[in-house]
Design an enzyme around this catalytic site. Structure first.
Site, PDB file in Angstrom:
ATOM      1  N   HIS A   1      75.851  42.512  54.786  1.00 12.56           N
ATOM      2  CA  HIS A   1      74.690  42.431  55.677  1.00 12.56           C
ATOM      3  C   HIS A   1      74.214  43.813  56.107  1.00 12.56           C
ATOM      4  O   HIS A   1      72.997  44.051  56.236  1.00 12.56           O
ATOM      5  CB  HIS A   1      75.007  41.597  56.923  1.00 12.56           C
ATOM      6  CG  HIS A   1      73.837  41.468  57.837  1.00 12.56           C
ATOM      7  ND1 HIS A   1      73.696  42.240  58.977  1.00 12.56           N
ATOM      8  CD2 HIS A   1      72.717  40.700  57.754  1.00 12.56           C
ATOM      9  CE1 HIS A   1      72.547  41.942  59.569  1.00 12.56           C
ATOM     10  NE2 HIS A   1      71.941  41.011  58.856  1.00 12.56           N
TER      11      HIS A   1
ATOM     12  N   GLU B   1      93.428  50.007  54.043  1.00 13.78           N
ATOM     13  CA  GLU B   1      94.378  49.636  52.997  1.00 13.78           C
ATOM     14  C   GLU B   1      94.361  50.640  51.840  1.00 13.78           C
ATOM     15  O   GLU B   1      95.376  50.844  51.175  1.00 13.78           O
ATOM     16  CB  GLU B   1      94.085  48.226  52.487  1.00 13.78           C
ATOM     17  CG  GLU B   1      94.294  47.126  53.523  1.00 13.78           C
ATOM     18  CD  GLU B   1      95.707  47.067  54.093  1.00 13.78           C
ATOM     19  OE1 GLU B   1      96.652  47.532  53.414  1.00 13.78           O
ATOM     20  OE2 GLU B   1      95.875  46.575  55.216  1.00 13.78           O
TER      21      GLU B   1
ATOM     22  N   LYS C   1      64.421  42.162  53.540  1.00 14.58           N
ATOM     23  CA  LYS C   1      65.506  43.061  53.164  1.00 14.58           C
ATOM     24  C   LYS C   1      65.529  43.325  51.657  1.00 14.58           C
ATOM     25  O   LYS C   1      66.133  44.299  51.206  1.00 14.58           O
ATOM     26  CB  LYS C   1      66.841  42.467  53.626  1.00 14.58           C
ATOM     27  CG  LYS C   1      66.907  42.322  55.153  1.00 14.58           C
ATOM     28  CD  LYS C   1      68.100  41.494  55.594  1.00 14.58           C
ATOM     29  CE  LYS C   1      68.059  41.271  57.105  1.00 14.58           C
ATOM     30  NZ  LYS C   1      69.150  40.389  57.575  1.00 14.58           N
TER      31      LYS C   1
END
Length: 245
Positions: free
Chosen positions: A170, A16, A211
């Site tokens: 993620h 886009e 993480k």
């Protein structure tokens, strides 16, 4: 441009950006009826409207580039990855209103493991009939992406600034798993945790996976990133930025 190690958008965030250079996107309303828009040849993205013709223009622009990439692969042995494809598109768009023009110009890698999840994927599908054989290597990019975190230079710390959710959120988190977690993390999104989605997960969930480091002080801000992010940049990065000599 000297403050980012890399960008990690979803496929829509890539295409886009490029399409808006080729043709305008219009402001509409969230409540517009899908059946009516379909008859009018308009596609709704939230409260934005994208005419079908925009994607025709995108196809006309992209197909010759894919042909050239296929030729370079066959004749020169070029190994294409999603990040190399996006870099090439950023160079080809030649427009300063494009995020990926500036990323390419400043050699900022753009990793997008879900590059086929959108119009670019449609174009690659169409191209596979017209000129089959173009290969885009995901494995090479996942190694580069994870090594951005694993082999980071001094002061051996990583920070994540994540706008929105989905695969982009993620993928950045998971790269930091390779170094037992990021040292800093800021999430800006409107997703909630009650449905079990990764998009809505709080930073503490990422701590449980390794993480984000347990000693870190991550922050999640529930807000519209398009409103908040410019304010955040103005009051932090821009205010404290000293250009490198």
């Amino acid at each position: 441009h000297q403050l980012l190690a890399f960008l990690k958008p979803p496929a829509g965030g890539v295409e886009e950006d490029l399409i808006k250079v080729l043709a305008p996107t219009y402001l509409g309303e969230f409540e517009l009826k899908g059946e009516t828009l379909r008859k009018q040849g308009l596609n709704r993205i939230g409260n934005l409207l994208v005419p079908n013709d925009n994607y025709c223009k995108f196809e006309d622009w992209l197909m010759p580039i894919l042909d050239a990439m296929k030729k370079e692969q066959d004749e020169d042995g070029t190994q294409w990855t999603p990040s190399k494809v996006i870099h090439r598109l950023g160079l080809e768009i030649k427009d300063e209103s494009s995020v990926y023009y500036w990323a390419a110009k400043n050699n900022i890698p753009v990793y997008c493991p879900a590059l086929t999840d959108g119009s670019i994927g449609d174009m690659l599908y169409f191209h596979s009939f017209k000129n089959p054989g173009l290969v885009i290597d995901l494995v090479a990019d996942i190694r580069l992406m994870n090594d951005e975190a694993r082999t980071v230079g001094r002061p051996k710390k990583t920070g994540m600034l994540i706008l929105g959710g989905g695969v982009a959120k993620h993928h950045i988190n998971n790269a930091n798993l390779m170094r037992n977690g990021a040292d800093y993390a800021v999430y800006i999104n409107t997703a909630q945790e009650f449905d079990g989605s990764d998009s809505g997960a709080r930073p503490d969930e990422a701590v449980s996976w390794g993480k984000i480091r347990p000693e870190a002080h991550p922050v999640k801000v529930c807000a519209d990133a398009t409103l908040l992010f410019p304010i955040l940049v103005a009051q932090t990065f821009k205010k404290n930025f000293t250009p490198k000599p």
